[in-house]
Design an enzyme around this catalytic site. Structure first.
Site, PDB file in Angstrom:
ATOM      1  CG  HIS A  20      -4.032  -0.544   6.300  1.00  0.00           C
ATOM      2  ND1 HIS A  20      -3.936  -0.351   7.660  1.00  0.00           N
ATOM      3  CD2 HIS A  20      -3.042   0.213   5.765  1.00  0.00           C
ATOM      4  CE1 HIS A  20      -2.935   0.474   7.918  1.00  0.00           C
ATOM      5  NE2 HIS A  20      -2.379   0.838   6.780  1.00  0.00           N
ATOM      6  CG  ASP A  58       4.631   3.009   7.543  1.00  0.00           C
ATOM      7  OD1 ASP A  58       3.748   3.500   6.817  1.00  0.00           O
ATOM      8  OD2 ASP A  58       4.395   2.110   8.370  1.00  0.00           O
ATOM      9  CG  HIS A  59       4.170   0.012   4.329  1.00  0.00           C
ATOM     10  ND1 HIS A  59       4.239  -1.327   4.613  1.00  0.00           N
ATOM     11  CD2 HIS A  59       3.671   0.603   5.445  1.00  0.00           C
ATOM     12  CE1 HIS A  59       3.795  -1.548   5.846  1.00  0.00           C
ATOM     13  NE2 HIS A  59       3.438  -0.391   6.368  1.00  0.00           N
ATOM     14  CG  HIS A 119      -0.239   4.290   5.116  1.00  0.00           C
ATOM     15  ND1 HIS A 119      -1.019   3.422   5.846  1.00  0.00           N
ATOM     16  CD2 HIS A 119      -0.975   5.423   4.961  1.00  0.00           C
ATOM     17  CE1 HIS A 119      -2.181   4.008   6.115  1.00  0.00           C
ATOM     18  NE2 HIS A 119      -2.175   5.219   5.586  1.00  0.00           N
ATOM     19  CG  HIS A 149      -0.399   0.101   2.540  1.00  0.00           C
ATOM     20  ND1 HIS A 149       0.564  -0.749   3.032  1.00  0.00           N
ATOM     21  CD2 HIS A 149      -0.635   0.990   3.542  1.00  0.00           C
ATOM     22  CE1 HIS A 149       0.865  -0.415   4.258  1.00  0.00           C
ATOM     23  NE2 HIS A 149       0.176   0.647   4.602  1.00  0.00           N
TER      24      HIS A 149
HETATM   25 ZN   LIG Z   1       2.629   0.363   8.172  1.00  0.00          ZN
HETATM   26 ZN   LIG Z   2      -0.332   1.468   6.545  1.00  0.00          ZN
END
Ligand SMILES: [Zn+2]
Ligand SMILES: [Zn+2]
Length: 252
Positions: free
Chosen positions: A141, A64-65, A62, A60
């Site tokens: 999510h 942090d990814h 976000h 996904h």
């Molecule tokens: Zn995460």
């Molecule tokens: Zn996430």
């Protein structure tokens, strides 16, 4: 198939743990799965050069990814990548990459950057290489989140991505050789799993091996391991550099 946890951490900076990233290797291909800011350094610590990556798969969007993606693409452009770098992810990834391009201007002048979007409404699949399949299912999510299942030579490795409790994840992880699952929360909440949720997941899906990753600081790792182990699963906590190799099921 070989899986390496490149970054076992979260959005909270941790001197011992990089942001979420994995390597999955099969059929002669090396795929980077996710990659928050700092992933190039995490790869360097494991001796992995960016030019050896064949494709990127994102659970996904976000940060942090996916935060390292512009830096990775800029690296390829500066150091002369001469082959395509395909990207795979949920619906919305192509628009995200287009906006990155518009912001930075020169991310992939020297190489092709095909983007393959997978369904956010139902199970989907795409071949990463002959005999190397990525199957996906929508996760509980945000930001185009998918569960990811990597399959080659009869071996199946499943990555939860970020998710709340999800019947689609139970279905994908059932009898998997390895389940790499987030365990971000200490107690039940929306959009992430806590140890009790992971225990329920593995009790139902019965994967052969489980590794917990993406634990936020409020999660007590020992409590998480004990909780999941009580559900009967062989479980470990990931660290940066943790790896798993599966031989072909056919040759077992
Ligand atoms: Zn995460
Ligand atoms: Zn996430």
């Amino acid at each position: 198939m070989r899986v390496v946890v490149v970054g076992s951490g979260t959005l909270v900076p941790d001197p011992e743990r990089g942001p979420c990233a994995l390597l999955v290797e099969a059929a002669g291909r090396r795929v980077l799965v996710d990659g928050g800011s700092g992933t190039l350094r995490s790869l360097a610590r494991l001796g992995v050069r960016p030019e050896t990556l064949d494709a990127g798969v994102y659970s996904h969007r976000h940060l942090d990814h996916i935060g390292e993606l512009p830096t990775l693409l800029f690296h390829f452009d500066c150091f002369g990548r001469d082959r395509a770098y395909p990207l795979y992810g949920g619906g919305g990834l192509a628009a995200f990459v287009e906006r990155l391009d518009a912001l930075h201007g020169d991310l992939h002048e020297r190489y092709a950057l095909p983007v393959v979007e997978l369904s956010l409404r139902e199970a989907d699949a795409v071949e990463l290489a002959p005999g190397f399949l990525l199957r996906t299912a929508p996760a509980a999510h945000k930001h185009g989140a998918l569960h990811l299942s990597f399959e080659a030579d009869g071996v199946r490795v499943v990555f939860s991505g970020d998710t709340g409790p999800s019947p689609a994840l139970v279905a994908l992880a059932t009898d998997a050789d390895l389940l790499v699952t987030e365990c971000a929360f200490a107690a039940p909440g929306v959009g992430h799993l806590c140890p009790a949720d992971v225990a329920d997941l593995v009790a139902e899906a019965r994967p052969r091996r489980v590794v917990l990753t993406h634990l936020y600081p409020e999660v007590d790792g020992e409590v998480a391991l004990a909780t999941v182990r009580a559900a009967g699963a062989p479980v470990e906590r990931a660290f940066d550099g943790w790896s798993h190799s599966s031989a072909s099921r056919l040759s077992r």
